[in-house]
Motif scaffolding. Structure first.
Motif, PDB file in Angstrom:
ATOM      1  N   ASP B  55      -3.807  -2.912  21.445  1.00 18.71           N
ATOM      2  CA  ASP B  55      -3.803  -3.799  20.333  1.00 18.71           C
ATOM      3  C   ASP B  55      -5.136  -3.146  19.645  1.00 18.71           C
ATOM      4  N   LEU B  84      -0.722  -1.075  18.452  1.00 18.10           N
ATOM      5  CA  LEU B  84      -0.013  -2.222  17.936  1.00 18.10           C
ATOM      6  C   LEU B  84      -1.167  -3.070  17.084  1.00 18.10           C
ATOM      7  N   LYS B 107       2.496  -4.778  13.462  1.00 21.43           N
ATOM      8  CA  LYS B 107       2.994  -6.317  13.795  1.00 21.43           C
ATOM      9  C   LYS B 107       3.573  -6.914  12.463  1.00 21.43           C
ATOM     10  N   PHE B 109       6.607  -6.501  15.163  1.00 18.88           N
ATOM     11  CA  PHE B 109       7.444  -5.480  15.570  1.00 18.88           C
ATOM     12  C   PHE B 109       8.884  -5.983  15.985  1.00 18.88           C
ATOM     13  N   LEU B 114      11.648  -1.720  20.343  1.00 28.17           N
ATOM     14  CA  LEU B 114      10.220  -1.124  20.446  1.00 28.17           C
ATOM     15  C   LEU B 114      10.399  -0.365  21.637  1.00 28.17           C
TER      16      LEU B 114
END
Lengths: 720, 129
Positions: B55, B84, B107, B109, B114
């Motif tokens: 993240d 992400l 995002k 996603f 993925l």
């Protein structure tokens, strides 16, 4: 003309000009007097020279006459007979040298016996003097004085008028009764021969002085007038006394036109002095007039420049100040008395300018701090007469506009553009903030959307899930085990329900975010409205605490309410929104401890507070928390989601209720948010109670009617 | 080389769950998840991840910081990092790619793609090396 100039000149300058004129005139007068004295002196010198020359001529003439008379007297004394030739010889020399001598005569016994020259004088011979009274007077005096006598002018026997030198001759042994008086020798001189007339000066044309001659006694008293105008003696003449032929003669001379009162040059001197006086006075007044005019023009210009709202500067080629107005002194923090011509520009702005754009790179202003860079840039700017913007140490912004005059001077204008600059900076900040906000909105919306979309994607392909596949496999067995199928189905149902619930949760979060956005938009556009009514603040607080207890407990927090009964005038849904927001924030920012909601009465107000033992807020960030789009932690490590709009909206709602939302906090120890609302009055409460009772009655009536209708309907049904 | 061990760090439990489900249902990986950068950094060496799925914005240590710290450890200087992020600004992606990130996935996603995306990134990353 002069007075036209003098009109705008002070009295002192007029007095000065007048004094100069008077001094100049006085000098002229003194010079004139000196010139007059000098001229008079010159006249006297000229007259003196004239009478000296006249005296010399007279001396010479009379000496000659006396000498000839003496020789003839000697001749008479020594001889008894007198030849004409001898007399001609003795007298002839005199006559030849002095043509004005008319005759020389011998008169023994006072009868003229011989005369020379004889031509023109023949009729004199034989004249008996005592028979001619006019002639005898002089002879008698000569005889009496026993000395030569000069008389005249008298009428001559040969005609005309003339002077006669009577020379008495005494011869011893003869004429003893008359003292040996022999007779007289006479020398006759033409009237005009005594003082011959002089011609005017051939160079100057000036007439010769008037000359007069008289005989005086030994003690100086006039005896007889001999020649010239007798008035000369009464005209302050130049005089000289000579002694001739036994007597004393006084010669007097005055200039032909009399003694001059003034030199012929005096009028010129006076005129020149007067002219110079006028010119000097005029020059002084004119110079002063133009100086005053120039000063007035300068004053007008100075006042005009002083009146400018902008700063005005004028520098010479060496960057030294020529002119500046008070606005410049204010901008550059210079004492007005120090803002004087000659002040170097760098000294003037050294301590005043914080920074200014030193250079631009592709239109981007690069602001360089530091006095040196600033100064150099400013100097270069001044030199090149460029325009720019500079920031002063007090934070104000000045727009600089410079230009070069034809003389090479630099003229600059400074405008205070702080307002525009602030607006520009505010606009930039607003744009930046808006951009950050959009980024935050996008981020915050994407997070629940990811959860919704992700979980929905699994549900959409539920058949592919391993649990589904297991269930299908169990069903498709040749001998299906119902218990296994039921377990697997149960697990699958729970899984799907769990995903659905999480989708719902994410949707609710999304909805609350969207609602926050809408509320904020309303608050920004002043469209946020509240409809106050009498509500029990403690009821609302207790309900929220009950609702949010689970959420708090999930984080290990205890959420309690210490709420006294309090009726307030508030919009119940908005009041709920505010308390909900504050409690939500408290849970979000508290990791351990307690969150306490309080409701208490304080006079005419009700105070509602939410206190936590959370992360707290640093003092410097306290003001920031109510700003739109702001979270105290705006970095990438931000721990807490959300738009940061909640407190902005909450504060607005409280303000719409006439209250104020405040915060006290200590970093690491917790925060306390508190707001006040107006307490509902007794009348309003009563009205509200009545309204509630009425509503309850109406509700009860409606319910009874409905029940009645339902009974009727069931009867109808039974009947059919 | 086959991709087996993926380290995933995200502070949002929803995202962790969706990523876990995606990788479990549609792939065959060993996945180790962490709610923050610090715990991930503490444990990564025992797990020996082949790829980082991070993240961008996390409390404490951010995704890029975690990646930088892991890359400093010997043997991990070339580990591919996929970010992400819900940060939609192009500048964020550009900076990460300039710093050498393998990819940036925005995002929200799609869970079923993925795995394919991660596989594709993994292959092109190894092809470049």
């Amino acid at each position: 003309m002069i007075w036209k100039f003098a009109r705008n000149i002070s009295h002192s300058y007029v007095t000065f000009a007048t004094s100069v004129a008077v001094i100049c005139l006085s000098v002229g007068f003194i010079l004139m007097q000196r010139e007059d004295a000098s001229y008079l002196k010159g006249q006297r010198i000229a007259a003196n020279a004239e009478i000296r020359q006249t005296a010399n001529e007279l001396r010479e003439k009379l000496f000659g006459m006396g000498l000839v008379a003496e020789r003839l007297a000697a001749f008479a004394r020594n001889n008894d007979t007198y030849s004409q030739e001898a007399i001609d010889q003795i007298g002839g020399q005199l006559v030849r040298h002095h043509p004005e001598v008319i005759s020389v005569a011998l008169a023994p016994d006072l009868v003229v016996s011989h005369v020379t020259p004889r031509t023109g004088n023949q009729k004199v011979v034989g004249t008996i003097y005592w028979q001619v009274p006019g002639q005898f007077v002089g002879i008698a005096r000569a005889y009496r004085d026993r000395a030569p006598v000069f008389v005249g002018p008298i009428n001559l026997l040969q005609g005309g008028r003339g002077y006669i030198l009577r020379y008495p001759v005494f011869k011893p042994g003869k004429y003893s009764d008359t003292g040996n008086f022999w007779g007289v020798v006479s020398v006759v001189l033409a009237e005009k021969g005594l003082l011959p007339a002089r011609a005017a000066d051939p160079h100057t044309g000036e007439l010769p002085p008037r000359v007069a001659l008289r005989e005086i006694s030994r003690d100086g008293r006039p005896r007889q007038h001999l020649a010239g105008d007798p008035s000369v003696f009464a005209s302050n003449p130049v005089t000289e006394t000579i002694s001739v032929v036994g007597g004393h003669w006084q010669i007097a001379a005055v200039p032909a036109g009399g003694w001059a009162a003034h030199s012929p040059r005096s009028p010129w001197i006076v005129g020149s002095a007067a002219l110079i006086s006028i010119l000097l006075a005029s020059a002084i007044l004119m110079i002063r007039h133009y100086a005053v005019k120039s000063h007035e023009t300068f004053n007008v210009l100075s006042h005009a420049i002083e009146s400018l709202e902008e700063g005005f500067l004028l520098f010479d080629r060496d960057n030294k100040l020529l002119m500046a107005n008070k606005r410049v002194a204010e901008y550059y923090r210079i004492a007005p008395e120090k803002l004087v011509p000659g002040l170097p520009y760098d000294e003037m702005v050294r301590h005043a300018i914080r920074r200014q754009p030193a250079e631009t790179v592709e239109g981007t202003v690069v602001e360089l701090p530091g006095a040196e860079v600033t100064l150099n840039a400013e100097m270069a700017e001044m030199a090149e007469a460029e325009d720019g913007v500079q920031q002063l140490v007090d934070g104000r912004w000045l727009k600089t506009s410079n230009a070069v005059t034809p003389e090479g001077y630099i003229v600059g204008v400074r405008f205070d553009v702080s307002a525009q600059k602030s607006a520009q900076l505010a606009a930039e900040a607003a744009t930046r903030q808006q951009s950050e906000f959009l980024s935050t909105v996008s981020h915050e919306l994407r997070t629940p959307l990811t959860a919704i979309a992700g979980r929905a994607a699994f549900l959409a392909k539920a058949g592919n899930l391993p649990a589904s596949k297991q269930l299908m496999a169990a069903i498709r067995k040749d001998e299906p085990d119902l218990a296994e199928i039921e377990n697997l189905a149960q697990a699958q149902i729970e899984s799907i329900a769990g995903q659905g619930q999480k989708i719902i949760n994410a949707s609710e979060l999304l909805l609350s975010l969207v609602n926050d956005l809408l509320d904020w938009a309303k608050a920004e556009g002043s469209e946020l409205k509240v409809v106050p009514e009498v509500v029990l603040a403690n009821d609302i607080a207790v309900n929220i605490v009950d609702e949010m207890k689970i959420q708090a407990q999930a984080k290990g927090l205890s959420l309690i309410c210490m709420c006294a009964p309090a009726r307030v005038m508030a919009d119940p849904s908005r009041l709920r929104q505010v308390i909900y927001n504050l409690v939500g924030n408290a849970i979000k920012f508290t990791n351990k401890g307690t969150i306490t909601v309080t409701v208490r009465n304080k006079g005419a107000r009700v105070i509602i507070g939410v206190e936590d033992t959370g992360v707290g807020i640093a003092q410097e960030n306290i003001d920031m928390i109510f700003e739109r789009f702001k979270q105290v932690d705006g970095s990438d490590t931000r721990s807490f989601g959300g738009f940061g709009l909640g407190l902005t909206i909450a504060r607005r709602i409280v303000e719409l209720h006439g209250g104020r939302l405040t915060v006290t906090s200590k970093l690491g120890e917790g925060s306390r948010f508190e707001f006040d609302l107006p307490k509902a009055s007794a009348a309003a409460s009563q009205a509200a109670t009545k309204a509630a009772e009425k509503a309850e009655r109406e509700a009860r009536t409606a319910a009874a009617l409905a029940e009645h209708e339902a009974d009727d309907s069931s009867l109808e049904t039974a009947r059919t | 080389m086959e991709l087996k061990r993926i380290l995933h760090a995200d502070d949002d439990p929803d995202i962790r769950e969706i990523v876990q489900m995606s990788l479990d249902f549609f792939g065959d990986f060993e996945l180790l998840q962490f709610p923050d950068g610090a715990s991930a950094f503490e444990a990564f060496q025992d797990f020996k991840p082949q790829l980082l799925l991070l993240d961008y914005m996390m409390p404490g240590m951010t995704g890029p910081e975690l990646w930088q710290n892991i890359a400093k450890v010997e043997g991990y200087d070339r580990i591919p990092a996929i970010f992400l992020t819900a940060k939609a600004e192009a500048s964020v992606s550009e900076v990460l790619m300039l710093k050498g990130a393998a990819a940036v996935i925005l995002k929200p996603f799609t869970p079923d793609t993925l795995v394919k995306e991660i596989q594709s990134i993994w292959e092109s990353w190894n092809a470049k090396r």
